[in-house]
Design a protein around this motif. Structure first.
Motif, PDB file in Angstrom:
ATOM      1  N   VAL A 238       6.416  -8.438 -11.534  1.00  0.00           N
ATOM      2  CA  VAL A 238       6.978  -7.257 -11.249  1.00  0.00           C
ATOM      3  C   VAL A 238       8.655  -7.235 -10.789  1.00  0.00           C
ATOM      4  O   VAL A 238       9.142  -7.867 -10.114  1.00  0.00           O
ATOM      5  CB  VAL A 238       6.231  -6.340 -10.035  1.00  0.00           C
ATOM      6  CG1 VAL A 238       6.868  -5.024  -9.978  1.00  0.00           C
ATOM      7  CG2 VAL A 238       4.817  -5.966 -10.948  1.00  0.00           C
ATOM      8  N   GLU A 239       9.321  -6.380 -11.502  1.00  0.00           N
ATOM      9  CA  GLU A 239      10.705  -6.477 -11.150  1.00  0.00           C
ATOM     10  C   GLU A 239      11.059  -4.814 -10.951  1.00  0.00           C
ATOM     11  O   GLU A 239      10.848  -4.064 -11.775  1.00  0.00           O
ATOM     12  CB  GLU A 239      11.625  -7.018 -12.176  1.00  0.00           C
ATOM     13  CG  GLU A 239      13.121  -7.130 -11.835  1.00  0.00           C
ATOM     14  CD  GLU A 239      13.808  -7.846 -12.906  1.00  0.00           C
ATOM     15  OE1 GLU A 239      15.046  -8.298 -12.570  1.00  0.00           O
ATOM     16  OE2 GLU A 239      13.553  -7.463 -14.070  1.00  0.00           O
ATOM     17  N   LEU A 240      11.911  -4.567  -9.955  1.00  0.00           N
ATOM     18  CA  LEU A 240      12.379  -3.326  -9.528  1.00  0.00           C
ATOM     19  C   LEU A 240      13.787  -3.290  -9.197  1.00  0.00           C
ATOM     20  O   LEU A 240      14.524  -4.164  -8.591  1.00  0.00           O
ATOM     21  CB  LEU A 240      11.660  -2.801  -8.210  1.00  0.00           C
ATOM     22  CG  LEU A 240      10.053  -2.685  -8.138  1.00  0.00           C
ATOM     23  CD1 LEU A 240       9.629  -2.392  -6.939  1.00  0.00           C
ATOM     24  CD2 LEU A 240       9.548  -1.748  -9.022  1.00  0.00           C
TER      25      LEU A 240
ATOM     26  N   MET B  82       4.448   4.218  -6.347  1.00  0.00           N
ATOM     27  CA  MET B  82       5.934   3.656  -6.162  1.00  0.00           C
ATOM     28  C   MET B  82       6.364   4.466  -5.016  1.00  0.00           C
ATOM     29  O   MET B  82       6.126   5.475  -4.722  1.00  0.00           O
ATOM     30  CB  MET B  82       6.775   4.072  -7.442  1.00  0.00           C
ATOM     31  CG  MET B  82       5.991   3.512  -8.670  1.00  0.00           C
ATOM     32  SD  MET B  82       6.468   1.535  -8.690  1.00  0.00           S
ATOM     33  CE  MET B  82       8.369   1.703  -8.894  1.00  0.00           C
ATOM     34  N   SER B  83       7.491   3.947  -4.177  1.00  0.00           N
ATOM     35  CA  SER B  83       8.041   4.510  -3.036  1.00  0.00           C
ATOM     36  C   SER B  83       9.485   4.169  -2.962  1.00  0.00           C
ATOM     37  O   SER B  83      10.012   3.224  -3.406  1.00  0.00           O
ATOM     38  CB  SER B  83       7.559   3.967  -1.784  1.00  0.00           C
ATOM     39  OG  SER B  83       5.858   4.198  -1.943  1.00  0.00           O
TER      40      SER B  83
ATOM     41  N   ALA C 105       6.792  -1.077  -4.724  1.00  0.00           N
ATOM     42  CA  ALA C 105       5.836  -0.675  -5.514  1.00  0.00           C
ATOM     43  C   ALA C 105       4.371  -1.317  -5.026  1.00  0.00           C
ATOM     44  O   ALA C 105       4.454  -2.526  -4.498  1.00  0.00           O
ATOM     45  CB  ALA C 105       5.917  -1.470  -7.052  1.00  0.00           C
ATOM     46  N   ASP C 106       3.214  -0.715  -5.613  1.00  0.00           N
ATOM     47  CA  ASP C 106       1.958  -1.309  -4.904  1.00  0.00           C
ATOM     48  C   ASP C 106       1.033  -1.036  -6.008  1.00  0.00           C
ATOM     49  O   ASP C 106       0.588   0.104  -6.339  1.00  0.00           O
ATOM     50  CB  ASP C 106       1.521  -0.596  -3.536  1.00  0.00           C
ATOM     51  CG  ASP C 106      -0.121  -1.157  -3.370  1.00  0.00           C
ATOM     52  OD1 ASP C 106      -0.525  -2.000  -4.059  1.00  0.00           O
ATOM     53  OD2 ASP C 106      -0.473  -0.698  -2.446  1.00  0.00           O
ATOM     54  N   PRO C 107       0.784  -1.964  -6.929  1.00  0.00           N
ATOM     55  CA  PRO C 107       0.091  -2.019  -8.123  1.00  0.00           C
ATOM     56  C   PRO C 107      -1.554  -1.516  -7.884  1.00  0.00           C
ATOM     57  O   PRO C 107      -2.153  -0.966  -8.788  1.00  0.00           O
ATOM     58  CB  PRO C 107      -0.079  -3.323  -8.865  1.00  0.00           C
ATOM     59  CG  PRO C 107       1.162  -3.977  -8.357  1.00  0.00           C
ATOM     60  CD  PRO C 107       1.387  -3.482  -6.933  1.00  0.00           C
TER      61      PRO C 107
ATOM     62  N   MET D 196       3.040  -2.349   0.650  1.00  0.00           N
ATOM     63  CA  MET D 196       3.785  -2.451  -0.528  1.00  0.00           C
ATOM     64  C   MET D 196       4.273  -3.998  -0.876  1.00  0.00           C
ATOM     65  O   MET D 196       4.352  -4.758   0.096  1.00  0.00           O
ATOM     66  CB  MET D 196       5.385  -1.757  -0.335  1.00  0.00           C
ATOM     67  CG  MET D 196       5.222  -0.209   0.071  1.00  0.00           C
ATOM     68  SD  MET D 196       3.916   0.691  -0.952  1.00  0.00           S
ATOM     69  CE  MET D 196       4.720   0.712  -2.469  1.00  0.00           C
ATOM     70  N   ASP D 197       4.028  -4.284  -2.086  1.00  0.00           N
ATOM     71  CA  ASP D 197       3.946  -5.785  -2.598  1.00  0.00           C
ATOM     72  C   ASP D 197       5.019  -6.231  -3.183  1.00  0.00           C
ATOM     73  O   ASP D 197       5.462  -7.214  -3.378  1.00  0.00           O
ATOM     74  CB  ASP D 197       2.826  -5.896  -3.766  1.00  0.00           C
ATOM     75  CG  ASP D 197       1.279  -5.655  -3.325  1.00  0.00           C
ATOM     76  OD1 ASP D 197       0.609  -5.106  -3.670  1.00  0.00           O
ATOM     77  OD2 ASP D 197       1.175  -6.172  -2.092  1.00  0.00           O
ATOM     78  N   PHE D 198       6.111  -5.419  -3.829  1.00  0.00           N
ATOM     79  CA  PHE D 198       7.177  -5.792  -4.830  1.00  0.00           C
ATOM     80  C   PHE D 198       8.449  -4.542  -4.071  1.00  0.00           C
ATOM     81  O   PHE D 198       8.105  -3.481  -3.756  1.00  0.00           O
ATOM     82  CB  PHE D 198       6.969  -5.646  -5.966  1.00  0.00           C
ATOM     83  CG  PHE D 198       5.936  -6.330  -6.548  1.00  0.00           C
ATOM     84  CD1 PHE D 198       6.100  -7.772  -6.620  1.00  0.00           C
ATOM     85  CD2 PHE D 198       4.571  -5.828  -6.644  1.00  0.00           C
ATOM     86  CE1 PHE D 198       4.982  -8.617  -7.062  1.00  0.00           C
ATOM     87  CE2 PHE D 198       3.559  -6.555  -7.349  1.00  0.00           C
ATOM     88  CZ  PHE D 198       3.803  -7.848  -7.432  1.00  0.00           C
ATOM     89  N   TRP D 199       9.637  -5.297  -3.996  1.00  0.00           N
ATOM     90  CA  TRP D 199      10.585  -4.513  -3.474  1.00  0.00           C
ATOM     91  C   TRP D 199      11.880  -4.886  -4.446  1.00  0.00           C
ATOM     92  O   TRP D 199      12.176  -5.870  -5.034  1.00  0.00           O
ATOM     93  CB  TRP D 199      10.999  -5.131  -2.094  1.00  0.00           C
ATOM     94  CG  TRP D 199      10.044  -4.605  -1.157  1.00  0.00           C
ATOM     95  CD1 TRP D 199       8.881  -5.504  -0.760  1.00  0.00           C
ATOM     96  CD2 TRP D 199      10.180  -3.417  -0.210  1.00  0.00           C
ATOM     97  NE1 TRP D 199       8.136  -4.610   0.112  1.00  0.00           N
ATOM     98  CE2 TRP D 199       8.772  -3.706   0.688  1.00  0.00           C
ATOM     99  CE3 TRP D 199      10.883  -2.501  -0.056  1.00  0.00           C
ATOM    100  CZ2 TRP D 199       8.349  -2.529   1.447  1.00  0.00           C
ATOM    101  CZ3 TRP D 199      10.414  -1.466   0.681  1.00  0.00           C
ATOM    102  CH2 TRP D 199       9.433  -1.425   1.624  1.00  0.00           C
TER     103      TRP D 199
END
Length: 126
Positions: A2-4, A34-35, A97-99, A113-116
């Motif tokens: 995942v990339e944001l 998504m946050s 993001a939290d899938p 949240m898992d990804f930033w």
């Protein structure tokens, strides 16, 4: 993976508006949240808005009525429309993001949240 990637930050006068974007990649089909969070160095992180894959939204009381979160599911872009901006809204804004999330209110908690993303800076002047 995942990339944001956030974009849209900048400077605005008090009472003005600004829209942030978060382009997401690496998700598989299914439920997610998504946050948007904000944090300046030395301050507590604050969850301001969240949206789940079915379109349900949650907001912090501090921004409710002024900010609107939305998404383009096909393009995997999440937006944060910020209106009636105040100097206290000045911060670095992060997309997260939290899938595995299925409820947007849970996504206002940074712990889940898992990804930033790397953040985009918003400055609101008097």
């Amino acid at each position: 993976r995942v990339e944001l990637v956030e974009s849209g930050g900048g400077g605005v006068q008090s009472g003005g508006s600004l829209t942030l974007s978060c382009a997401a990649s690496g998700f598989s089909y299914g439920w997610y949240c998504m946050s948007w969070f904000r944090r300046d160095p030395g301050k507590e992180r604050e969850g301001v808005a969240a949206i789940s894959s079915d379109g349900k939204v949650s907001y912090s009381d501090s921004v409710k009525g002024r900010f609107t979160i939305s998404q383009d599911n096909a393009k995997m872009i999440v937006y944060l429309q910020m209106n009636s901006l105040k100097p206290e809204d000045t911060s670095i804004y992060y997309c997260a993001a939290d899938p595995d999330c299925m409820s947007s209110n849970q996504a206002l908690d940074a712990y889940g949240m898992d990804f930033w993303g790397k953040g985009t800076r918003v400055t609101v002047s008097e």
